[in-house]
Design an enzyme around this catalytic site. Sequence first.
Site, short mmCIF file in Angstrom:
data_model
loop_
_atom_site.label_atom_id
_atom_site.label_comp_id
_atom_site.label_asym_id
_atom_site.label_seq_id
_atom_site.Cartn_x
_atom_site.Cartn_y
_atom_site.Cartn_z
CG HIS A 187 -1.69 -1.24 1.43
ND1 HIS A 187 -2.91 -1.51 0.86
CD2 HIS A 187 -1.36 -2.36 2.15
CE1 HIS A 187 -3.32 -2.73 1.23
NE2 HIS A 187 -2.38 -3.27 2.00
CB SER A 308 13.09 21.58 -16.32
OG SER A 308 12.25 22.71 -16.49
CE LYS A 314 11.76 18.74 -11.87
NZ LYS A 314 10.54 19.10 -12.61
CD GLU A 321 8.91 11.44 -15.82
OE1 GLU A 321 8.27 12.06 -14.99
OE2 GLU A 321 9.74 11.99 -16.58
#
Length: 493
Positions: A187, A308, A314, A321
């Site tokens: 979980h 970025s 970043k 991804e």
Amino acid sequence: MKKLRPEKKLGQQPRLPMGFPGCAPTIRALLTLAMWKGRFASETAELVRRFSESVSFDQRLFRHDIRASLAHARALRAADLLSPQELDSIETGLREIETEIAEGRFSFHTGLEDLHMNIESALTERVGEAGARLHTARSRNDQISVDTRLYCREEIDRVSGRIRDFQQVILDVARREIDTILPGYTHLQRGQPVLLSHHLLAYVEMLERDRDRLAGCRIRLNVLPLGSGALAGSTILLDRAAIASDLGFDSVSSNSMDAVSDRDFVAEILFALALLGTHLSRLSEDIILWNTTEFGFIRLSDAYTTGSSLMPQKKNPDVAELTRGKTGRLYGNLVSVLTMLKGLPMTYNRDLQEDKEPLFDSFDTANLILEVFAGMLTEAAFDRERMQAAAADPLLLATDLAEALVRAGLPFRQAHEAVGRLTAHALAQGRSFREMPPSEFQEFSGFFDDDVLNTLDPRNSLAARDNPGSPAPQRVRAEIARWEQIFSAETPA
Ligand code: ARG
């Protein structure tokens, strides 16, 4: 921007030159128009040609098409339907065409609809009548099935090899990180400490089942459809068993109608690749989470991250991804083929041509993500201290405390209850189990002994899980050795 993927998409042939609209029609084009135009009084509309052509994508099957045609020609020769000279000229002609296509010197014409007609007309243009005899006792319906099967066989071998390479990368990391402990989660809540190697080896297991599934697909597809003709075989009898053994098929199909319209093998490969994508997508998700500042368990190398354009600080885990994102394509390809198949009456219908682009795309996508992911993982660094610190929370060993009570004779339900109350007590006081003396434990159960604090060491906890499949270091080492043995047994001497 960093380079995220290799220059050339794996498994993808360079796009080959197409015919030039507006050029004077070649003899080849004229020959081809004669292929099925006998009963037509006027030309196919240009729009319909563009709509229905498949050569722009099925050209990728040229090696398989030529290989199957060579086997078919040999069978025609064996049945005395070709002279030795005719067979010879067909072989020479097809080899020449193969080389020209491979070298990008062959021009495909969309007017010739598909790969089969492009090759056959080029052959006939070169060798004359012998070329015109090649399509005896054959239809494009059994021809495309045999080509696709040969292609799938090869691609399954390639992607299975890449899965192995990737498993090897995981195994190398597992060996290197054998002492690294981190929390295992359920979980997404910290559950119990595990070894990082055990966590990573879970993916080796999933990938092994993916390989198995693909191997099963390979067995089922390795059946020769040639000889099924358009749907009902042919009055001209060729030795199908000989063609099968020539092409490395294990058997010949038993039902011509099934053979020309069956695409189960495409659908099940697409499923196996979709599930492979699921597994890689889950690993991506682990890595993306671990790579957050909040977790801080993994650092990805500059070569496998991107920046970025706006936020200078970043460094993004785009490889993971995109792997997660591309899994959507793998699912889409499966669903598009299943949907294409579901309403087809027997037997061949042109809808079946729509199997190829999803199939090619899934193999390409799977190869690409396996390759890039392997690179990313090889260069990733794990923050052992942070993982260890996260796993050191003694609350993660609450189950071990309950099991210590069970060993002392308390029924598990009562042990669970006692440790539950102990946990509430520690949390209410803002104290860790480790700060509490044994006497404090004993207030919650007389079954706690004076060694209770030893139970609270994650390494002791792991070592005690000494059963096959559990994350005890000795068990995980044995698993690493088992995989090493499996992998090395396959390496050619
Ligand atoms: N391009 C077709 C396919 O991929 C080949 C078979 C064509 N057969 C036909 N009868 N039009 O399925």
